[in-house]
Write an enzyme that holds these catalytic residues in place. Structure first.
Site, PDB file in Angstrom:
ATOM      1  N   GLU A  32     -51.684  37.711   2.741  1.00 21.44           N
ATOM      2  CA  GLU A  32     -52.064  37.976   0.912  1.00 21.44           C
ATOM      3  C   GLU A  32     -50.641  38.739   0.840  1.00 21.44           C
ATOM      4  O   GLU A  32     -50.256  39.232   1.602  1.00 21.44           O
ATOM      5  CB  GLU A  32     -52.737  38.796   0.679  1.00 21.44           C
ATOM      6  N   HIS A  33     -50.010  38.005  -0.336  1.00 18.95           N
ATOM      7  CA  HIS A  33     -48.498  38.426  -0.475  1.00 18.95           C
ATOM      8  C   HIS A  33     -47.868  37.693   1.088  1.00 18.95           C
ATOM      9  O   HIS A  33     -46.628  38.827   0.540  1.00 18.95           O
ATOM     10  CB  HIS A  33     -48.841  40.066  -0.680  1.00 18.95           C
ATOM     11  N   ALA A 121     -60.079  35.385 -11.956  1.00 17.37           N
ATOM     12  CA  ALA A 121     -60.897  35.820 -10.686  1.00 17.37           C
ATOM     13  C   ALA A 121     -60.549  36.107  -9.459  1.00 17.37           C
ATOM     14  O   ALA A 121     -60.859  36.006  -8.425  1.00 17.37           O
ATOM     15  CB  ALA A 121     -62.379  34.867 -11.267  1.00 17.37           C
ATOM     16  N   GLY A 122     -59.110  35.618  -9.672  1.00 11.75           N
ATOM     17  CA  GLY A 122     -58.348  35.303  -7.901  1.00 11.75           C
ATOM     18  C   GLY A 122     -58.334  34.235  -7.112  1.00 11.75           C
ATOM     19  O   GLY A 122     -58.674  34.165  -6.254  1.00 11.75           O
ATOM     20  N   SER A 124     -56.949  30.800  -8.486  1.00  8.81           N
ATOM     21  CA  SER A 124     -56.517  29.980  -8.686  1.00  8.81           C
ATOM     22  C   SER A 124     -56.759  28.883  -9.687  1.00  8.81           C
ATOM     23  O   SER A 124     -56.395  28.064  -9.765  1.00  8.81           O
ATOM     24  CB  SER A 124     -55.149  29.589  -7.589  1.00  8.81           C
ATOM     25  N   GLU A 158     -45.788  27.582 -12.942  1.00  7.98           N
ATOM     26  CA  GLU A 158     -46.381  29.077 -13.430  1.00  7.98           C
ATOM     27  C   GLU A 158     -44.994  29.578 -13.913  1.00  7.98           C
ATOM     28  O   GLU A 158     -45.379  30.105 -14.225  1.00  7.98           O
ATOM     29  CB  GLU A 158     -46.990  29.438 -11.905  1.00  7.98           C
ATOM     30  N   ASP A 170     -51.344  28.891  -3.542  1.00  9.51           N
ATOM     31  CA  ASP A 170     -52.318  27.792  -4.787  1.00  9.51           C
ATOM     32  C   ASP A 170     -52.360  26.899  -5.126  1.00  9.51           C
ATOM     33  O   ASP A 170     -52.754  26.011  -5.167  1.00  9.51           O
ATOM     34  CB  ASP A 170     -52.434  29.046  -6.022  1.00  9.51           C
ATOM     35  N   TYR A 220     -47.910  42.290 -10.222  1.00  9.75           N
ATOM     36  CA  TYR A 220     -47.366  41.012  -8.938  1.00  9.75           C
ATOM     37  C   TYR A 220     -45.875  40.992  -9.571  1.00  9.75           C
ATOM     38  O   TYR A 220     -45.416  40.761  -8.249  1.00  9.75           O
ATOM     39  CB  TYR A 220     -47.817  39.748  -9.100  1.00  9.75           C
TER      40      TYR A 220
HETATM   41  C1  GAF Z   1     -51.408  34.848  -5.996  1.00  5.33           C
HETATM   42  C2  GAF Z   1     -50.197  34.062  -6.238  1.00  5.33           C
HETATM   43  F1  GAF Z   1     -49.954  33.733  -7.198  1.00  5.33           F
HETATM   44  C3  GAF Z   1     -49.508  33.560  -5.116  1.00  5.33           C
HETATM   45  O1  GAF Z   1     -48.540  32.871  -4.608  1.00  5.33           O
HETATM   46  C4  GAF Z   1     -49.506  34.510  -3.762  1.00  5.33           C
HETATM   47  O2  GAF Z   1     -48.583  34.968  -3.558  1.00  5.33           O
HETATM   48  C5  GAF Z   1     -50.618  35.475  -3.921  1.00  5.33           C
HETATM   49  O3  GAF Z   1     -50.644  35.874  -5.590  1.00  5.33           O
HETATM   50  C6  GAF Z   1     -51.419  36.867  -3.066  1.00  5.33           C
HETATM   51  O4  GAF Z   1     -51.448  36.295  -1.250  1.00  5.33           O
HETATM   52  O5  GAF Z   1     -52.532  34.004  -5.842  1.00  5.33           O
END
Ligand code: GAF
Length: 383
Positions: A32-33, A121-122, A124, A158, A170, A220
């Site tokens: 993640e990230h 909700a995470g 995408s 985006e 995503d 973010y």
């Molecule tokens: C969001 C972003 F859109 C992705 O690109 C990613 O960075 C994610 O956060 C974190 O892993 O969904």
């Protein structure tokens, strides 16, 4: 879904839609990230998706209906620009704008959008809409874009129309997903491999905190800048380092920690997470799901304590299941600041677990808990 959407389109526009496109949301097992740090991710497209029924028009008008919100929006192609408060048209318009930027002759269109990807909700939900739009226009305008080109255009949508400087995960997962597989994606080269994810007796359970996140207004973009700052400090001494993908903890000890302990924590999480992903992916390939699950909990701790993208509701939800024998692994997922946790759970224990979590969560956090059992389905397609 398809039939309802088709009927709605015919009623509204008095013609058949030329195509209906389905583009899914995604989960991410670990990593993640890491995408915007040129690292690796391990996402998969799921059975929740955005659906767009669409037909070209003979003029330059774009007429949109978001069926679930019962909201319409119209604009002409020469006027194309991001719009203020209303969010959903931006994902579509941002995708259209990418065709314009490539000097691909555009036409107006009518489109109706519906989605069962929960918003904020995470999972995408926005990438699903962007990818559906790019995919649909590619088809209707006969542009012959490759899937990777479409992914990158959707990502740009985006950035430019939603103001979120996201990585590529995503949109890549939405377009490239494959049933019963996760995608090990190298976000620098965009090389990828499909890894089977068909775990006997184990399901992916998504527990939604119902804390709605908006990445645009969250930190973010700040996290991205913090990572870039760390790279800049390392680069002063080691010019060959271009991203945290290439950094080591020793470099952070020497060049980042002495300058700023917060930026050290942020970037250290990313360096550790990229390493954790490789090891977790090996666990999956070897079938050592318990080892992978343990790493998911570690990822959560890092996201919460070092990277600072969790919230009390997400932490509470993960703590609730941490010592539960039915739960192999759990963590917050996606950008953070709300949304879902992803849990790998023994199938026969799901009902009992959900009851327990729901009671405790709703009592303590005074928010409703919703949940979904996600299955891994194919990426964007015409249906
Ligand atoms: C969001 C972003 F859109 C992705 O690109 C990613 O960075 C994610 O956060 C974190 O892993 O969904």
């Amino acid at each position: 879904m398809k039939e309802k959407l088709r009927a709605e389109f015919i009623e509204r526009h008095k013609i058949e839609p030329e195509i209906i496109v389905r583009s899914p949301g995604r989960v991410n097992i670990i990593g993640e990230h890491t995408d915007y740090n040129n690292g690796f991710v391990l996402p998969a497209s799921i059975d929740k998706a955005a659906y767009m029924a669409i037909s070209l028009r003979d003029d330059d008008q774009i007429h949109l209906l978001a069926k679930d919100l019962n909201e319409t929006f119209s604009i002409s192609i020469p006027e194309l620009k991001p719009i203020g408060d209303v969010s959903w048209p931006n994902y579509i318009l941002g995708a259209v704008a990418q065709f314009q930027k490539k000097n691909i002759p555009l036409k107006g269109f009518n489109a109706i959008l519906t989605s069962d990807v929960p918003i904020g909700a995470g999972l995408s939900s926005s990438a699903a809409v962007e990818c559906a739009t790019v995919f649909a226009l590619n088809e209707l305008l006969q542009t012959n874009l490759s899937k990777i080109e479409m992914v990158l255009m959707a990502q740009k949508a985006e950035h430019e129309y939603a103001g979120v400087f996201c990585g590529v995960m995503d949109q890549f997962a939405s377009v490239m997903g494959k049933r019963d597989h996760v995608i090990k994606l190298d976000c620098r080269s965009l090389e990828y491999e499909y890894v089977p994810f068909n775990l006997d007796g184990i399901k992916i359970l998504l527990l939604n905190t119902n804390v709605k996140h908006s990445l645009a207004s969250s930190e973010y973009n700040t996290r991205r800048l913090e990572c870039e700052q760390a790279v800049a400090w390392i680069k002063e001494q080691q010019p060959e380092i271009n991203s945290l993908r290439d950094a080591t903890e020793e470099m952070l000890d020497k060049y980042v920690l002495p300058k700023d302990s917060l930026i050290d924590q942020r970037s250290r999480f990313v360096v550790q997470e990229i390493d954790r992903l490789h090891k977790g992916c090996n666990d999956l390939v070897k079938g050592d799901i318990n080892a992978l699950g343990k790493k998911m909990f570690e990822t959560h701790n890092g996201l919460s304590k070092m990277y600072g993208v969790s919230c009390k509701e997400l932490d509470f939800m993960v703590d609730l299941v941490r010592n539960n024998d039915a739960v192999i692994g759990a963590r917050m997922m996606g950008g953070g600041f709300g949304g879902c946790t992803i849990n790998l759970v023994k199938e026969d224990a799901i009902d009992e677990l959900v009851d327990m979590v729901k009671t405790a969560y709703e009592k303590e956090m005074e928010l409703p808990l919703t949940y979904y059992i996600a299955s891994i389905e194919n990426g964007t397609s015409i249906i």
